[in-house]
Design an enzyme around this catalytic site. Structure first.
Site, PDB file in Angstrom:
ATOM      1  N   LEU A  14       0.792  -1.288   0.033  1.00  0.00           N
ATOM      2  CA  LEU A  14       0.152  -0.071  -0.034  1.00  0.00           C
ATOM      3  C   LEU A  14       0.763   1.321  -0.107  1.00  0.00           C
ATOM      4  O   LEU A  14       1.921   1.057   0.395  1.00  0.00           O
ATOM      5  CB  LEU A  14      -0.802   0.157   1.173  1.00  0.00           C
ATOM      6  CG  LEU A  14      -2.099  -0.979   1.316  1.00  0.00           C
ATOM      7  CD1 LEU A  14      -2.861  -0.974   2.678  1.00  0.00           C
ATOM      8  CD2 LEU A  14      -3.007  -0.634   0.140  1.00  0.00           C
ATOM      9  N   GLY A  16       2.108   4.181   1.471  1.00  0.00           N
ATOM     10  CA  GLY A  16       2.715   4.535   2.813  1.00  0.00           C
ATOM     11  C   GLY A  16       3.258   3.158   3.698  1.00  0.00           C
ATOM     12  O   GLY A  16       3.448   3.428   4.850  1.00  0.00           O
ATOM     13  N   GLY A  18       5.959   1.777   3.307  1.00  0.00           N
ATOM     14  CA  GLY A  18       7.418   1.968   3.282  1.00  0.00           C
ATOM     15  C   GLY A  18       8.458   1.561   2.142  1.00  0.00           C
ATOM     16  O   GLY A  18       9.689   1.252   2.377  1.00  0.00           O
ATOM     17  N   LYS A  19       7.793   1.312   1.029  1.00  0.00           N
ATOM     18  CA  LYS A  19       8.243   0.802  -0.038  1.00  0.00           C
ATOM     19  C   LYS A  19       9.426   1.577  -0.466  1.00  0.00           C
ATOM     20  O   LYS A  19      10.706   1.184  -0.656  1.00  0.00           O
ATOM     21  CB  LYS A  19       7.521   0.725  -1.140  1.00  0.00           C
ATOM     22  CG  LYS A  19       6.088  -0.443  -1.155  1.00  0.00           C
ATOM     23  CD  LYS A  19       5.323  -0.500  -2.175  1.00  0.00           C
ATOM     24  CE  LYS A  19       4.796   0.750  -2.644  1.00  0.00           C
ATOM     25  NZ  LYS A  19       4.058   1.226  -1.662  1.00  0.00           N
ATOM     26  N   SER A  20       9.250   2.784  -0.568  1.00  0.00           N
ATOM     27  CA  SER A  20      10.237   3.946  -0.989  1.00  0.00           C
ATOM     28  C   SER A  20      11.247   3.949  -0.059  1.00  0.00           C
ATOM     29  O   SER A  20      12.504   4.223  -0.262  1.00  0.00           O
ATOM     30  CB  SER A  20       9.881   5.309  -1.578  1.00  0.00           C
ATOM     31  OG  SER A  20       8.682   5.027  -2.286  1.00  0.00           O
ATOM     32  N   SER A  87       1.559  -1.985  -7.423  1.00  0.00           N
ATOM     33  CA  SER A  87       0.981  -2.997  -7.932  1.00  0.00           C
ATOM     34  C   SER A  87      -0.100  -3.937  -7.262  1.00  0.00           C
ATOM     35  O   SER A  87       0.283  -4.841  -6.744  1.00  0.00           O
ATOM     36  CB  SER A  87       2.310  -4.114  -8.420  1.00  0.00           C
ATOM     37  OG  SER A  87       3.093  -4.291  -7.383  1.00  0.00           O
TER      38      SER A  87
END
Length: 179
Positions: A14, A16, A18-20, A87
């Site tokens: 989702l 927010g 924390g992917k980036s 995705s």
């Protein structure tokens, strides 16, 4: 640590979750070790390469198809590619895996919706809840949690450096980078 064969780390989750943050921390560690690496951040790509696309189901599919092809090109040159993209559907991740082939690592960057909303400095979730943003994943559009991700990083329970350590260990085990 040098590239054995490159890899594509496909971070899904989702907005927010924390992917980036995780992608940038992994990128830094790889670069410090002399590993060719690049981050393909979904938000950045949507302002450039994919600026012509919206958030309809068709546009999301095309957005992710482009990201997967760019990622595959870099991987073929020995890069560890870190794709930080929502995705939201199983079919998107399956298609990306098919495009990339061997070296694809699906990472579910997981955090509860409430945590993602609390981290949202731009107020996107609040705007989506008010109906101001259409097709917002997690609010008006579904997010299909991966059923068989290669790794799950729970960012509400795990510090960033621990998540990076797990990712690096997985890449070494796969033979995609040397330890």
């Amino acid at each position: 640590m040098s590239a054995a064969r490159g890899a594509v780390i496909w971070m899904t989750g989702l907005s927010g979750a924390g992917k980036s943050t995780l992608a940038n921390a992994l990128h830094l560690r790889l670069k410090e070790a002399g590993q060719a690496a690049i981050v393909l951040d979904g938000d950045v790509l949507r302002r450039g390469l994919n600026a012509d696309l919206g958030f309809t189901p068709e546009d999301r599919t095309e957005n992710l198809r482009r990201v997967a092809h760019v990622a595959a090109l870099f991987m073929q040159q020995g890069f560890v590619v870190i794709a930080a993209v929502i995705s939201p559907e199983h079919r998107h991740r399956r298609a990306a895996r098919e495009i990339v082939g061997e070296g694809f690592v699906e990472v579910f960057v997981n955090a509860p919706l409430q945590v993602c909303e609390a981290r949202d400095a731009k107020g996107l979730y609040a705007r989506a809840r008010r109906g101001e943003i259409a097709h917002f994943t997690g609010i008006s559009d579904p997010f299909e949690a991966p059923l068989a991700a290669d790794l799950v990083i729970e960012t509400d329970r795990m510090p960033v450096n621990e998540g990076v350590d797990r990712l690096l260990a997985h890449l070494v085990t796969m033979g995609r980078v040397s330890g």
